[in-house]
Design an enzyme around this catalytic site. Structure first.
Site, mmCIF file in Angstrom:
data_model
loop_
_atom_site.group_PDB
_atom_site.id
_atom_site.type_symbol
_atom_site.label_atom_id
_atom_site.label_comp_id
_atom_site.label_asym_id
_atom_site.label_seq_id
_atom_site.Cartn_x
_atom_site.Cartn_y
_atom_site.Cartn_z
ATOM 1 N N ARG A 1 -22.692 7.908 -29.295
ATOM 2 C CA ARG A 1 -23.122 8.038 -30.910
ATOM 3 C C ARG A 1 -23.463 9.472 -31.323
ATOM 4 N NH1 ARG A 1 -21.933 2.945 -30.571
ATOM 5 N NH2 ARG A 1 -23.433 1.365 -30.114
ATOM 6 N N GLU B 1 -29.237 -12.338 -24.944
ATOM 7 C CA GLU B 1 -28.181 -12.004 -25.728
ATOM 8 C C GLU B 1 -26.627 -12.066 -25.002
ATOM 9 O OE1 GLU B 1 -28.191 -7.547 -26.509
ATOM 10 O OE2 GLU B 1 -26.642 -7.671 -28.117
ATOM 11 N N LYS C 1 -30.175 -14.032 -28.831
ATOM 12 C CA LYS C 1 -29.491 -12.876 -29.770
ATOM 13 C C LYS C 1 -28.170 -13.192 -29.532
ATOM 14 C CE LYS C 1 -29.322 -7.906 -30.050
ATOM 15 N NZ LYS C 1 -30.105 -6.743 -29.861
ATOM 16 N N GLY D 1 -22.903 -6.046 -33.799
ATOM 17 C CA GLY D 1 -21.583 -5.949 -33.097
ATOM 18 C C GLY D 1 -20.531 -5.003 -33.607
ATOM 19 N N GLY D 2 -20.979 -4.226 -34.511
ATOM 20 C CA GLY D 2 -20.043 -3.247 -35.125
ATOM 21 C C GLY D 2 -19.675 -3.820 -36.607
#
Ligand code: 5MM
Length: 341
Positions: free
Chosen positions: A22, A166, A208, A251-252
């Site tokens: 990132r 998750e 999640k 998730g984007g």
């Protein structure tokens, strides 16, 4: 407490490789000090505890201190944010299952959980990754990941930590929303079967999941309301009423879409649901702040404003009170800040 008062979770548990990836997108140096400084920026954001009930940390961060020598964990507790910890050691290629992953981290987990509890963590997180494609996911992949999630959850509850479970069905691909719904339902049913087998207390966990979405490159992209309806329908079929809260991953999705979709679910269905519908976003809360920060101390305050804005939008979405005007009010500040970087 994790899903009370309209609040949600902030995922800031990117592993070093993910955090570095990132940072690289914005030309930010990738090292321990920049990761520390970025996490300090997040946890010192004024008023963050108004919208955020808990923050998920990575192993490096839970051991780190702010510039003034205070532990990051203490800073969270002082802001009335519950510290949590990612405890899986990553999704690895699954033997005999081309294109699929299985999440590792069970070896030595009992001892690691005891250490994290002692360091102040009160909940944990484990992420399983399910990819969609030709012939996948396989039953073998779904079952192996569900079993690991359940064994992790049992160990967490033994240690006095709330497990955040998750199972992420990825958005990558050209699959339809119906296909995502089918696979998400199968994954969740398998996860809950394993949770029963491993004697996990349903009242003491947070789920999640992904929202039910069309693949990123699918020609048909459903509306916000259609996504909300499909997601709630899928969850009602597979998630027992004893579970106190569902906190979605993003998730984007863009921050705005993630807020709008969560909001639509709460506007339309909140009064009929047995569990709270909340958020546990990483990118959908952090992305604008990271862009503004750019690794520069001079941008910390503007970046914190952007972070606080996204956190508040999601708090509003939990209450069904989010609207596009909230973004317009903030846009002028955001544009100004980015152009000054
Ligand atoms: C899906 O990723 C989780 C939620 O993040 P988004 O809201 O951005 O989708 C996130 O908590 C993730 O599990 C952590 O960032 C850790 O990821 P890695 O890939 O580093 O293990």
């Amino acid at each position: 407490m994790m899903v009370a008062n309209g609040k949600g979770l902030l995922a800031m548990d990117e592993s070093n490789p993910t955090c570095n990836k990132r940072f690289a997108q914005w030309g930010i140096p990738q090292n321990e000090e920049t990761r520390r400084a970025y996490r300090e920026l997040i946890v010192t954001t004024p008023g963050l505890g108004q919208s955020i009930s808990g923050a998920i940390l990575y192993d490096e961060t839970i051991r780190q201190k702010k510039k003034d020598g205070t532990l990051i964990v203490k800073s969270l507790i002082d802001a009335q944010i519950i510290p949590g910890i990612k405890v899986d050691t990553g999704a690895k290629d699954m033997a005999g299952h081309a294109g699929e992953k299985v999440t590792e981290g069970l070896d030595g987990l009992r001892d690691r959980l005891a250490e994290y509890f002692q360091m102040g963590a009160r909940f944990a997180k484990w992420r399983a990754v399910i990819a969609l494609g030709d012939g996948i996911p396989s039953r073998g992949c779904i079952e192996a990941n569900a079993n690991a999630l359940a064994r992790y959850a049992a160990l967490c509850q033994e240690a006095g930590l709330v497990p955040v479970i998750e199972p992420e069905v990825l958005m990558d691909g050209a699959h339809t929303m119906e296909r995502c719904c089918e696979v998400t339902e199968e994954v969740l049913r398998t996860v809950f079967n394993e949770l029963y087998s491993q004697r996990v207390m349903l009242e003491g966990l947070i789920l999640k999941p992904n929202m039910v979405l069309p693949g990123l490159t699918c020609a048909r992209q459903e509306t916000v309301d259609e996504v909300a309806e499909a997601t709630v329908k899928c969850l009602l079929r597979a998630v027992p009423a004893a579970v106190p809260g569902i906190a979605f991953l993003s998730g984007g999705q863009s921050g705005e879409l993630a807020s709008a979709r969560l909001n639509a679910m709460n506007v339309r269905f909140k009064s009929q649901l047995p569990w709270a519908l909340a958020f546990s976003f990483a990118r959908a809360i952090q992305q604008p702040a990271l862009e503004i920060w750019h690794g520069k101390q001079a941008n910390v305050s503007s970046a914190q404003q952007a972070l606080q804005h996204r956190a508040q939008c999601n708090r509003a979405a939990r209450r069904g009170e989010y609207n596009a005007a909230m973004e317009m009010d903030n846009r002028e500040i955001a544009l100004y800040d980015v152009s000054s970087v």
